[in-house]
Design a protein around this motif. Sequence first.
Motif, PDB file in Angstrom:
ATOM      1  N   LEU A  23       0.819  -1.216   0.000  1.00  0.00           N
ATOM      2  CA  LEU A  23       0.000   0.000   0.000  1.00  0.00           C
ATOM      3  C   LEU A  23       0.849   1.261   0.000  1.00  0.00           C
ATOM      4  O   LEU A  23       0.456   2.274  -0.582  1.00  0.00           O
ATOM      5  N   ASN A  24       2.007   1.226   0.631  1.00  0.00           N
ATOM      6  CA  ASN A  24       2.857   2.413   0.702  1.00  0.00           C
ATOM      7  C   ASN A  24       3.592   2.680  -0.608  1.00  0.00           C
ATOM      8  O   ASN A  24       4.118   3.776  -0.813  1.00  0.00           O
ATOM      9  N   ASN A  25       3.633   1.683  -1.487  1.00  0.00           N
ATOM     10  CA  ASN A  25       4.292   1.847  -2.779  1.00  0.00           C
ATOM     11  C   ASN A  25       3.294   2.035  -3.921  1.00  0.00           C
ATOM     12  O   ASN A  25       3.602   1.750  -5.076  1.00  0.00           O
ATOM     13  N   GLN A  30      -6.857  -4.322  -4.019  1.00  0.00           N
ATOM     14  CA  GLN A  30      -7.016  -5.471  -4.903  1.00  0.00           C
ATOM     15  C   GLN A  30      -5.684  -6.207  -5.089  1.00  0.00           C
ATOM     16  O   GLN A  30      -5.638  -7.438  -5.067  1.00  0.00           O
ATOM     17  N   GLU A  31      -4.601  -5.463  -5.242  1.00  0.00           N
ATOM     18  CA  GLU A  31      -3.282  -6.091  -5.381  1.00  0.00           C
ATOM     19  C   GLU A  31      -2.880  -6.807  -4.096  1.00  0.00           C
ATOM     20  O   GLU A  31      -2.296  -7.903  -4.144  1.00  0.00           O
ATOM     21  N   LEU A  32      -3.202  -6.210  -2.963  1.00  0.00           N
ATOM     22  CA  LEU A  32      -2.937  -6.886  -1.695  1.00  0.00           C
ATOM     23  C   LEU A  32      -3.711  -8.190  -1.608  1.00  0.00           C
ATOM     24  O   LEU A  32      -3.178  -9.226  -1.179  1.00  0.00           O
ATOM     25  N   LEU A  88       4.096  -6.580  -8.790  1.00  0.00           N
ATOM     26  CA  LEU A  88       3.094  -7.537  -8.337  1.00  0.00           C
ATOM     27  C   LEU A  88       3.523  -8.964  -8.637  1.00  0.00           C
ATOM     28  O   LEU A  88       3.359  -9.857  -7.794  1.00  0.00           O
ATOM     29  N   TRP A  89       4.096  -9.195  -9.827  1.00  0.00           N
ATOM     30  CA  TRP A  89       4.487 -10.564 -10.165  1.00  0.00           C
ATOM     31  C   TRP A  89       5.647 -11.033  -9.287  1.00  0.00           C
ATOM     32  O   TRP A  89       5.727 -12.225  -8.941  1.00  0.00           O
ATOM     33  N   GLN A  90       6.535 -10.134  -8.888  1.00  0.00           N
ATOM     34  CA  GLN A  90       7.618 -10.519  -7.987  1.00  0.00           C
ATOM     35  C   GLN A  90       7.075 -10.907  -6.608  1.00  0.00           C
ATOM     36  O   GLN A  90       7.517 -11.904  -6.018  1.00  0.00           O
TER      37      GLN A  90
END
Length: 396
Positions: A23-25, A30-32, A88-90
Amino acid sequence: FGGQTVSTIGNALYAVALPWLILNNGGSAQELGIVLTAYGIPLAASMLLGGWLSDRLRPRRLMLIADIARALLVGILAELALGGHPTLWQLCAIAVPLGALGGAFMPASMSMLPDTLSDNDLQAGNALNFSSMQGANLVGSALAGVVVAAFTAGGGLAIDAATFVVSAVSLAMMRAANLATHSKKEQGVNAENPPASIQEQGVQVSFWHFLRTSQLIQVTLLFFLMLGLVTGGLVEVALPTLVHGPMHGGASGYGLILAGWGAGALVGSIFAGTLGKLKHKWLIMLLAGLIVAAAIALLPTGGVAFAVVCMLIGGVANSILIVLLFTAIQLAIPRHLMGRAMGLLMFSSSGTYPISTAVAGVLSTHFGPAILFPFSGLLLGLVMLLGMTQRAFREI
């Protein structure tokens, strides 16, 4: 005990550092959710495999392998976090094997105590194990926010990686001992030429035969399945919705309610360790189970303070029930099947989490969150009463 306590504190750091990192980046909720799903699905799916591997490799060896691998994975994640903005993929590429290793670790950790302690010390060991988990979670959750704020999410993840190293070192320092042999010698049994009944239990009984014939494991599986279906959605969906809505509370109120359960669970775990000499433990288990059911059912009838009291009482009773039940199961399971049985129990509880949260979300939206608590308490109470109709439970 020391290694696992430190590792549990590290898990609390990870639980705070990962969402803060995303969230800070600039990441979204949704990504979380995607990253947590990438972690949660293999976590549940690998529990059965972890149980099988625990029986094949022995619990300590599997735990050691999992801790070393997780130290490397979290170390890589910490380096990515400290060096920039991981994609996200990493994050998902690290979350998937991290979840799988965590799922494999759980049944091995629950199988470790019967390999380490004599039967007479097993209940006290389970009480110590559960109390360390609860205490470390309380301490770790309190420290996590301070650590992440002071050292950034990357620093928190680096400390988490170090706790896996501590856990691995503690496991490597242990020396294996054939406690099953010692227990048989104490009972006057020749361990090198055991009677036919022990040979049948230790060598010839298959996992599926044990599941078909053991009333204790069958009813325990039903209880864990129901517990998983009920608690996941209640805690993660219905309870925050209840606090935010009808109770008119905030995040602090929700945190106090969860802390009440954690504090009660810690007290109950310690108290359960003192009950080793009592007979007819099934009566204590029945009473504790019904108290948990009543605490859940009554929780929405008052405000935040009343909910904290309910969770405190429920946490005490739940820990007493779990410690006594786990000890009875570990004593009943043949040693060569311990990992697979623990894996199945862990899966029956944790594997239902996605279903529980989804159902709780739908029901809370259509009928309100309050109705879920008495309904869930009723289900748990009925399962406890059903279990106590079985002779295997009444012989505990």
